[in-house]
Scaffold this motif. Structure first.
Motif, PDB file in Angstrom:
ATOM      1  N   UNK A 276      30.714   0.128 -42.393  1.00 30.87           N
ATOM      2  CA  UNK A 276      32.103  -0.308 -42.337  1.00 30.87           C
ATOM      3  C   UNK A 276      32.989   0.345 -41.308  1.00 30.87           C
ATOM      4  N   UNK A 277      32.558   1.467 -40.741  1.00 33.42           N
ATOM      5  CA  UNK A 277      33.374   2.125 -39.703  1.00 33.42           C
ATOM      6  C   UNK A 277      33.196   1.374 -38.399  1.00 33.42           C
ATOM      7  N   UNK A 278      34.296   0.824 -37.900  1.00 29.75           N
ATOM      8  CA  UNK A 278      34.227   0.004 -36.695  1.00 29.75           C
ATOM      9  C   UNK A 278      34.886   0.635 -35.477  1.00 29.75           C
ATOM     10  N   UNK A 279      35.684   1.682 -35.681  1.00 31.60           N
ATOM     11  CA  UNK A 279      36.367   2.291 -34.542  1.00 31.60           C
ATOM     12  C   UNK A 279      36.719   3.728 -34.874  1.00 31.60           C
ATOM     13  N   UNK A 280      37.027   4.474 -33.844  1.00 33.15           N
ATOM     14  CA  UNK A 280      37.439   5.874 -33.984  1.00 33.15           C
ATOM     15  C   UNK A 280      38.915   5.986 -33.628  1.00 33.15           C
ATOM     16  N   UNK A 281      39.655   6.715 -34.469  1.00 36.82           N
ATOM     17  CA  UNK A 281      41.057   7.014 -34.176  1.00 36.82           C
ATOM     18  C   UNK A 281      41.200   8.516 -34.010  1.00 36.82           C
ATOM     19  N   UNK A 282      41.610   8.949 -32.827  1.00 31.84           N
ATOM     20  CA  UNK A 282      41.703  10.376 -32.532  1.00 31.84           C
ATOM     21  C   UNK A 282      43.082  10.942 -32.871  1.00 31.84           C
ATOM     22  N   UNK A 283      43.058  12.086 -33.558  1.00 28.75           N
ATOM     23  CA  UNK A 283      44.250  12.896 -33.762  1.00 28.75           C
ATOM     24  C   UNK A 283      44.195  14.035 -32.738  1.00 28.75           C
ATOM     25  N   UNK A 284      45.051  14.023 -31.727  1.00 24.55           N
ATOM     26  CA  UNK A 284      44.962  15.029 -30.651  1.00 24.55           C
ATOM     27  C   UNK A 284      45.650  16.334 -31.052  1.00 24.55           C
ATOM     28  N   UNK A 285      45.097  17.006 -32.046  1.00 27.98           N
ATOM     29  CA  UNK A 285      45.740  18.206 -32.585  1.00 27.98           C
ATOM     30  C   UNK A 285      45.753  19.349 -31.578  1.00 27.98           C
ATOM     31  N   UNK A 286      44.841  19.316 -30.629  1.00 25.00           N
ATOM     32  CA  UNK A 286      44.814  20.339 -29.587  1.00 25.00           C
ATOM     33  C   UNK A 286      45.431  19.871 -28.280  1.00 25.00           C
ATOM     34  N   UNK A 287      46.093  18.715 -28.317  1.00 27.80           N
ATOM     35  CA  UNK A 287      46.722  18.174 -27.112  1.00 27.80           C
ATOM     36  C   UNK A 287      46.074  16.864 -26.694  1.00 27.80           C
ATOM     37  N   UNK A 288      46.902  15.917 -26.267  1.00 31.40           N
ATOM     38  CA  UNK A 288      46.372  14.603 -25.905  1.00 31.40           C
ATOM     39  C   UNK A 288      45.507  14.669 -24.654  1.00 31.40           C
ATOM     40  N   UNK A 289      45.808  15.598 -23.741  1.00 33.14           N
ATOM     41  CA  UNK A 289      45.001  15.689 -22.522  1.00 33.14           C
ATOM     42  C   UNK A 289      43.558  16.051 -22.834  1.00 33.14           C
ATOM     43  N   UNK A 290      43.360  17.068 -23.681  1.00 25.25           N
ATOM     44  CA  UNK A 290      41.997  17.497 -23.982  1.00 25.25           C
ATOM     45  C   UNK A 290      41.246  16.449 -24.801  1.00 25.25           C
ATOM     46  N   UNK A 291      41.942  15.777 -25.706  1.00 26.33           N
ATOM     47  CA  UNK A 291      41.285  14.740 -26.505  1.00 26.33           C
ATOM     48  C   UNK A 291      40.898  13.549 -25.638  1.00 26.33           C
ATOM     49  N   UNK A 292      41.810  13.110 -24.773  1.00 24.87           N
ATOM     50  CA  UNK A 292      41.509  11.983 -23.892  1.00 24.87           C
ATOM     51  C   UNK A 292      40.354  12.319 -22.946  1.00 24.87           C
ATOM     52  N   UNK A 293      40.326  13.561 -22.443  1.00 23.43           N
ATOM     53  CA  UNK A 293      39.245  13.971 -21.553  1.00 23.43           C
ATOM     54  C   UNK A 293      37.910  13.972 -22.292  1.00 23.43           C
ATOM     55  N   UNK A 294      37.908  14.465 -23.538  1.00 25.88           N
ATOM     56  CA  UNK A 294      36.662  14.497 -24.317  1.00 25.88           C
ATOM     57  C   UNK A 294      36.157  13.078 -24.551  1.00 25.88           C
ATOM     58  N   UNK A 295      37.063  12.175 -24.917  1.00 25.93           N
ATOM     59  CA  UNK A 295      36.659  10.789 -25.163  1.00 25.93           C
ATOM     60  C   UNK A 295      36.077  10.163 -23.902  1.00 25.93           C
ATOM     61  N   UNK A 296      36.709  10.398 -22.767  1.00 21.54           N
ATOM     62  CA  UNK A 296      36.225   9.842 -21.500  1.00 21.54           C
ATOM     63  C   UNK A 296      34.850  10.396 -21.143  1.00 21.54           C
ATOM     64  N   UNK A 297      34.689  11.698 -21.286  1.00 25.63           N
ATOM     65  CA  UNK A 297      33.409  12.332 -20.949  1.00 25.63           C
ATOM     66  C   UNK A 297      32.273  11.826 -21.820  1.00 25.63           C
ATOM     67  N   UNK A 298      32.604  11.333 -22.991  1.00 29.05           N
ATOM     68  CA  UNK A 298      31.573  10.838 -23.916  1.00 29.05           C
ATOM     69  C   UNK A 298      31.478   9.318 -23.940  1.00 29.05           C
ATOM     70  N   UNK A 299      32.074   8.679 -22.938  1.00 30.74           N
ATOM     71  CA  UNK A 299      31.894   7.243 -22.757  1.00 30.74           C
ATOM     72  C   UNK A 299      32.934   6.371 -23.399  1.00 30.74           C
ATOM     73  N   UNK A 300      33.989   6.959 -23.976  1.00 28.16           N
ATOM     74  CA  UNK A 300      35.007   6.161 -24.635  1.00 28.16           C
ATOM     75  C   UNK A 300      35.736   5.238 -23.674  1.00 28.16           C
ATOM     76  N   UNK A 301      35.974   4.021 -24.110  1.00 22.88           N
ATOM     77  CA  UNK A 301      36.710   3.056 -23.304  1.00 22.88           C
ATOM     78  C   UNK A 301      37.455   2.099 -24.229  1.00 22.88           C
ATOM     79  N   UNK A 302      38.392   1.368 -23.666  1.00 20.39           N
ATOM     80  CA  UNK A 302      39.181   0.431 -24.458  1.00 20.39           C
ATOM     81  C   UNK A 302      38.318  -0.765 -24.860  1.00 20.39           C
ATOM     82  N   UNK A 303      38.674  -1.339 -26.010  1.00 20.35           N
ATOM     83  CA  UNK A 303      37.991  -2.552 -26.451  1.00 20.35           C
ATOM     84  C   UNK A 303      38.557  -3.761 -25.731  1.00 20.35           C
TER      85      UNK A 303
END
Length: 309
Positions: A276-303
């Motif tokens: 049932x899990x269809x998407x990931x929602x990130x809580x950038x508790x350590x900052x949006x820059x570091x979270x966005x960078x991590x997602x990008x480095x691991x292949x994250x992209x918009x649907x």
């Protein structure tokens, strides 16, 4: 497969991408507050075009600041999804005004409806079901209405533990989803361990609740920061993952990254496509820059619009 495209630079993964993780992170969303957004020069330097960006409505934030943040995100090419916290809204007229402002000034057609962080309601509304019952979102033609999910329970709803009230609310939301044209999904609090998430999602399916799940994941952050937020937000069983890490002196000073929980969920999704899990929602508790960078480095992209829920 399309590559992430950024306005000022292209960011290539530093290491080979796990294809299961890449698929799992497709269509990820992220959360900001107006005061955080104000510090970002241009979101196009951080996020893939078209990404869904939730705007957290914290007590004390004027609606005008929320709408201005939504308008800015729309202008920069993103899909703003503001929080609509029931306990902050005075009455039906105020809710109708919020909806009109979001639509008229920022082109918003989606929202996350939730009770909000207050212990007591400021006005007429106490929970997201009451907001849905007004019919105002359907009347305004909102295309997506997301509501909260609680993989590890919620003491505000079930004060003595258990999940009787939470499940009753989910059954109501499931029924509502079947009579509205808006696409609905459950957006959850952040968790740190895959097993409780898998058990919860499978339990919902067994109970006949098939709303898509957007699982909350904490982005990279200092361990002390995560523990503070986890305790404040009432995180349950998966908190032990952080506590165990805190006992390891070699890891205590290293920033936490969600690699393990995301990889385990991605592998489970690959093996069980009906999960049932269809998407990931990130809580950038350590900052949006570091979270966005991590997602990008691991292949994250918009649907794409076709597969975005």
């Amino acid at each position: 497969m399309a590559l992430l495209s950024f306005r000022k630079r292209d960011v290539a993964p530093a290491t080979p991408v796990n294809r299961e993780v890449e698929a799992f992170l497709e269509g990820y969303s992220i959360e900001v507050m107006p005061r955080t957004a104000a510090k970002i020069a241009d979101f196009r330097d951080l996020l893939p075009a078209g990404a869904r960006v939730y705007i957290a409505h914290i007590d004390g934030t004027p609606i005008e600041e929320m709408v201005a943040t939504a308008r800015r995100l729309r202008t920069e090419g993103y899909a703003p999804m503001p929080h609509v916290p029931a306990r902050l809204i005075a009455d039906r007229a105020a809710l109708e005004n919020w909806i009109a402002m979001y639509q008229g000034e920022a082109g918003v057609d989606q929202a996350l409806l939730l009770a909000g962080g207050l212990a007591e309601a400021r006005g007429r509304f106490d929970n997201s079901m009451q907001l849905l019952e007004t019919g105002l979102f359907d009347k305004a033609g909102f295309k997506r209405l997301h509501v909260a999910g609680h993989p590890e329970g919620n003491r505000d709803i079930d004060r003595s533990g258990g999940d009787a009230n939470v499940m009753a609310a989910l059954r109501w939301k499931q029924a509502f989803s079947e009579r509205t044209d808006a696409r609905m999904a459950l957006v959850t609090q952040f968790c740190f361990e895959a097993a409780p998430i898998i058990a919860w999602a499978d339990g919902l399916q067994a109970a006949g609740i098939d709303l898509p799940i957007h699982i909350g994941i904490a982005g990279p952050a200092r361990l002390q920061t995560l523990i503070k937020f986890a305790v404040a937000c009432g995180i349950g069983p998966s908190l032990k993952v952080l506590q165990k890490r805190a006992m390891d002196v070699s890891k205590l000073l290293l920033p936490y990254e969600p690699a393990d929980v995301v990889a385990e969920l991605a592998a489970h999704k690959a093996a069980h496509p009906d999960f049932g899990v269809e998407a990931v929602h990130f809580f950038p508790l350590g900052g949006i820059q570091s979270t966005a960078a991590w997602a990008t480095e691991n292949g994250g992209r918009a649907a794409t619009p076709a597969n975005q829920s």
